[in-house]
Motif scaffolding. Structure first.
Motif, PDB file in Angstrom:
ATOM      1  N   SER A  36      22.668  24.355  -6.818  1.00  0.00           N
ATOM      2  CA  SER A  36      23.934  23.605  -6.822  1.00  0.00           C
ATOM      3  C   SER A  36      24.504  23.383  -5.431  1.00  0.00           C
ATOM      4  O   SER A  36      25.380  22.536  -5.241  1.00  0.00           O
ATOM      5  N   ARG A  37      24.060  24.170  -4.469  1.00  0.00           N
ATOM      6  CA  ARG A  37      24.611  24.060  -3.113  1.00  0.00           C
ATOM      7  C   ARG A  37      23.503  24.338  -2.103  1.00  0.00           C
ATOM      8  O   ARG A  37      22.441  24.829  -2.456  1.00  0.00           O
ATOM      9  N   ARG A  45      25.765  29.861 -10.982  1.00  0.00           N
ATOM     10  CA  ARG A  45      26.830  30.451 -11.813  1.00  0.00           C
ATOM     11  C   ARG A  45      28.032  29.546 -12.027  1.00  0.00           C
ATOM     12  O   ARG A  45      28.758  29.701 -12.988  1.00  0.00           O
ATOM     13  N   THR A  46      28.270  28.598 -11.113  1.00  0.00           N
ATOM     14  CA  THR A  46      29.548  27.869 -11.138  1.00  0.00           C
ATOM     15  C   THR A  46      29.369  26.458 -11.703  1.00  0.00           C
ATOM     16  O   THR A  46      28.636  25.640 -11.125  1.00  0.00           O
ATOM     17  N   ASN A  85      14.899  29.922  -5.024  1.00  0.00           N
ATOM     18  CA  ASN A  85      15.759  29.771  -3.846  1.00  0.00           C
ATOM     19  C   ASN A  85      16.947  30.726  -3.843  1.00  0.00           C
ATOM     20  O   ASN A  85      17.465  31.074  -2.793  1.00  0.00           O
ATOM     21  N   THR A 100      20.445  28.329   8.827  1.00  0.00           N
ATOM     22  CA  THR A 100      20.470  26.965   8.277  1.00  0.00           C
ATOM     23  C   THR A 100      21.905  26.592   7.929  1.00  0.00           C
ATOM     24  O   THR A 100      22.669  27.419   7.425  1.00  0.00           O
ATOM     25  N   THR A 136      24.471  25.879   6.021  1.00  0.00           N
ATOM     26  CA  THR A 136      24.962  25.891   4.634  1.00  0.00           C
ATOM     27  C   THR A 136      26.244  26.729   4.568  1.00  0.00           C
ATOM     28  O   THR A 136      26.598  27.416   5.538  1.00  0.00           O
TER      29      THR A 136
HETATM   30  N1  LIG Z   1      21.494  29.526   5.128  1.00  0.00           N
HETATM   31  C1  LIG Z   1      20.708  30.263   5.898  1.00  0.00           C
HETATM   32  O1  LIG Z   1      20.969  30.446   7.108  1.00  0.00           O
HETATM   33  C2  LIG Z   1      19.439  30.860   5.340  1.00  0.00           C
HETATM   34  C3  LIG Z   1      18.462  31.356   6.233  1.00  0.00           C
HETATM   35  C4  LIG Z   1      17.306  31.917   5.734  1.00  0.00           C
HETATM   36  C5  LIG Z   1      17.103  32.005   4.362  1.00  0.00           C
HETATM   37  N2  LIG Z   1      18.064  31.525   3.521  1.00  0.00           N
HETATM   38  C6  LIG Z   1      17.815  31.664   2.087  1.00  0.00           C
HETATM   39  O2  LIG Z   1      17.921  30.415   1.450  1.00  0.00           O
HETATM   40  C7  LIG Z   1      18.400  30.597   0.125  1.00  0.00           C
HETATM   41  C8  LIG Z   1      19.578  29.657  -0.105  1.00  0.00           C
HETATM   42  O3  LIG Z   1      20.569  29.952   0.859  1.00  0.00           O
HETATM   43  P1  LIG Z   1      21.793  28.941   1.099  1.00  0.00           P
HETATM   44  O4  LIG Z   1      22.232  29.172   2.495  1.00  0.00           O
HETATM   45  O5  LIG Z   1      21.456  27.579   0.663  1.00  0.00           O
HETATM   46  O6  LIG Z   1      22.875  29.597   0.114  1.00  0.00           O
HETATM   47  P2  LIG Z   1      24.226  28.949  -0.528  1.00  0.00           P
HETATM   48  O7  LIG Z   1      24.609  27.725   0.190  1.00  0.00           O
HETATM   49  O8  LIG Z   1      25.180  30.091  -0.600  1.00  0.00           O
HETATM   50  O9  LIG Z   1      23.760  28.571  -2.011  1.00  0.00           O
HETATM   51  C9  LIG Z   1      23.374  29.604  -2.877  1.00  0.00           C
HETATM   52  C10 LIG Z   1      23.065  29.039  -4.252  1.00  0.00           C
HETATM   53  O10 LIG Z   1      22.704  30.130  -5.116  1.00  0.00           O
HETATM   54  C11 LIG Z   1      23.618  30.178  -6.233  1.00  0.00           C
HETATM   55  N3  LIG Z   1      23.804  31.592  -6.603  1.00  0.00           N
HETATM   56  C12 LIG Z   1      24.313  32.603  -5.856  1.00  0.00           C
HETATM   57  N4  LIG Z   1      24.324  33.745  -6.546  1.00  0.00           N
HETATM   58  C13 LIG Z   1      23.810  33.455  -7.781  1.00  0.00           C
HETATM   59  C14 LIG Z   1      23.545  34.224  -8.964  1.00  0.00           C
HETATM   60  N5  LIG Z   1      23.839  35.539  -9.040  1.00  0.00           N
HETATM   61  N6  LIG Z   1      22.997  33.610 -10.040  1.00  0.00           N
HETATM   62  C15 LIG Z   1      22.698  32.277  -9.998  1.00  0.00           C
HETATM   63  N7  LIG Z   1      22.916  31.502  -8.917  1.00  0.00           N
HETATM   64  C16 LIG Z   1      23.468  32.094  -7.822  1.00  0.00           C
HETATM   65  C17 LIG Z   1      24.876  29.506  -5.700  1.00  0.00           C
HETATM   66  O11 LIG Z   1      25.711  29.001  -6.724  1.00  0.00           O
HETATM   67  P3  LIG Z   1      26.842  29.924  -7.422  1.00  0.00           P
HETATM   68  O12 LIG Z   1      27.514  30.685  -6.307  1.00  0.00           O
HETATM   69  O13 LIG Z   1      27.722  28.962  -8.122  1.00  0.00           O
HETATM   70  O14 LIG Z   1      26.116  30.825  -8.363  1.00  0.00           O
HETATM   71  C18 LIG Z   1      24.261  28.372  -4.894  1.00  0.00           C
HETATM   72  O15 LIG Z   1      23.791  27.359  -5.744  1.00  0.00           O
HETATM   73  C19 LIG Z   1      18.730  32.076  -0.028  1.00  0.00           C
HETATM   74  O16 LIG Z   1      17.675  32.736  -0.673  1.00  0.00           O
HETATM   75  C20 LIG Z   1      18.845  32.556   1.404  1.00  0.00           C
HETATM   76  O17 LIG Z   1      18.534  33.924   1.551  1.00  0.00           O
HETATM   77  C21 LIG Z   1      19.211  30.952   3.958  1.00  0.00           C
END
Ligand SMILES: NC(=O)c1ccc[n+]([C@@H]2O[C@H](COP(=O)([O-])OP(=O)(O)OC[C@H]3O[C@@H](n4cnc5c(N)ncnc54)[C@H](OP(=O)(O)O)[C@@H]3O)[C@@H](O)[C@H]2O)c1
Length: 262
Positions: free
Chosen positions: A16-17, A39-40, A91, A189, A191
Motif C-alpha cells: 500500500s505504500r 493493515r490500513t 516486501n 530508500t 519512503t
Molecule cells: N526504505 C528503506 O530505506 C529500506 C531500505 C532497505 C530495505 N527496506 C525494506 O523494504 C521493505 C519496505 O519498506 P518501505 O520503506 O517501503 O516501508 P513503508 O513505506 O513503511 O511501507 C511498509 C508497508 O508494509 C505495510 N505493513 C507494515 N506492517 C505491516 C503488518 N504488520 N502487516 C501487514 N502490512 C504491514 C504497510 O502498511 P500498513 O502500515 O498499513 O500495514 C506498508 O504498506 C521493508 O521490508 C524494509 O525493511 C527499506
C-alpha cells in the motif's frame, strides 16, 4: 525486452505504500493482476485505485501479516479472485531500531515476526500453486543492513540476514519446479519508513529529516538515496520471464555503499 508478464498474477505484501506500492504498480503496468496486503484500509484503497488506473484490475486485502490466518486470507482471496498465484513479492517489514546497548530482545522478535515469518509463511502458501504450473517467481525484499551491521540497526539487520538465508534455502527447495527465488537488498530508500527511521537521528543532530536524508545520500557513490521506483524496476525484472537463470541470489541496490565483493 519482452518481460512476458502480461496476464500473470502477483501478491505484494505491504503493497500500500513505499517500495511495495511501487512494485505493485510496476507489475500492474506490465499487465499483471496484483493483490496487495497491508493493515490500513485507506492507504490500501488509494493504492488499489492507482493499480486499477493502469488498466489491469488489482485486489486488496486488509490484515496484519504477523498472523498466519491473515497470510492464509491473502492467498485464498488471490486464488478466489484470479485463480492462482505466479509471483510473490515478500516486501512487508518495519523493524524498530535502537542502539544495541539499550536494545530489548523483543524488538528483534518483532522484526523477525513481521518480516521473516511472513516471508516464510507466504512462500509456503503460494508454492503449491506455482508448482502446479511449474512456473513461479518469489522476490524477497531484504536490505543492505543484513550484511552491514551497525550498533543502531540490529533488528533490521537480523531480519534481513535471515531473509537472505531463507532465499537461498527456498531456492534450493523449489528450483526444480520452475520457481526462481531471489532477493533484493536496497540501501536507504525514499519512503515513509526511511523518514520514520531517521527522525530520531535528525532530532539528535538538530536538523530536518529531509536535510539528513539528502546528506546521507550525498555520502554515497550514487550521490543520493534510492527511489522506490528504482527498487521496483529490479523486482519487476526478477519477476519476469526475462529472469531465467538466477537462483537464490541477492542483488544489492545501495548506491555503491557496499565495499565487499558479492
Ligand atoms: N526504505 C528503506 O530505506 C529500506 C531500505 C532497505 C530495505 N527496506 C525494506 O523494504 C521493505 C519496505 O519498506 P518501505 O520503506 O517501503 O516501508 P513503508 O513505506 O513503511 O511501507 C511498509 C508497508 O508494509 C505495510 N505493513 C507494515 N506492517 C505491516 C503488518 N504488520 N502487516 C501487514 N502490512 C504491514 C504497510 O502498511 P500498513 O502500515 O498499513 O500495514 C506498508 O504498506 C521493508 O521490508 C524494509 O525493511 C527499506
Amino acid at each position: 525486452m519482452d518481460l512476458g508478464l502480461n496476464g500473470k498474477r502477483a501478491i505484494v505484501t505491504g503493497g500500500s505504500r513505499g517500495i511495495g506500492k511501487q512494485c505493485a504498480l510496476a507489475l500492474a503496468r506490465e499487465g499483471v493482476h496484483v493483490c496487495i496486503a497491508a493493515r490500513t484500509q485507506d492507504t490500501l484503497n488509494q493504492a488499489l485505485t492507482e493499480i486499477n488506473q493502469t488498466g489491469h484490475k488489482g485486489h486488496a486485502v486488509v490484515g496484519d501479516l504477523t498472523l498466519q490466518a491473515n497470510c492464509e486470507k491473502v492467498v485464498q482471496a488471490m486464488v478466489a479472485r484470479f485463480g492462482g498465484v505466479d509471483i510473490l513479492v515478500n516486501n512487508v517489514g518495519a523493524a524498530r531500531n535502537t542502539d544495541i546497548l539499550e536494545l530489548s530482545p523483543e524488538l528483534i522478535d518483532d522484526a523477525l515476526g513481521l518480516k521473516t515469518y511472513s516471508c516464510l509463511r507466504m512462500s509456503q502458501l503460494v508454492i503449491p500453486f506455482m508448482k502446479e504450473n511449474r512456473w513461479g517467481r518469489i522476490i524477497n525484499i531484504a536490505g543492505s543492513a543484513g550484511t552491514s551491521p551497525t550498533r543502531a540497526n540490529v533488528p533490521t539487520g537480523a531480519a534481513n540476514i535471515t531473509i537472505l538465508n531463507i532465499t537461498r534455502a527456498l531456492s534450493d527447495a523449489v528450483s526444480g519446479d520452475g520457481i526462481l527465488v531471489n532477493a533484493v537488498c536496497p540501501g536507504l530508500t525514499n519512503t515513509g519508513r526511511a523518514r520514520t527511521q531517521q527522525r530520531a537521528r535528525a532530532e539528535r543532530e538538530g536538523c530536518d529529516v529531509e536535510e539528513l536524508l539528502q546528506a546521507l545520500g550525498q555520502e554515497l557513490p550514487a550521490g543520493r538515496i534510492a527511489e522506490p521506483e528504482e527498487v521496483a524496476n529490479v523486482v519487476t525484472f526478477l519477476a519476469s520471464e526475462a529472469c531465467s537463470y538466477m537462483f537464490g541470489t541477492a542483488l544489492y541496490m545501495d548506491g555503491g555503499k557496499r565495499r565487499s565483493t558479492p
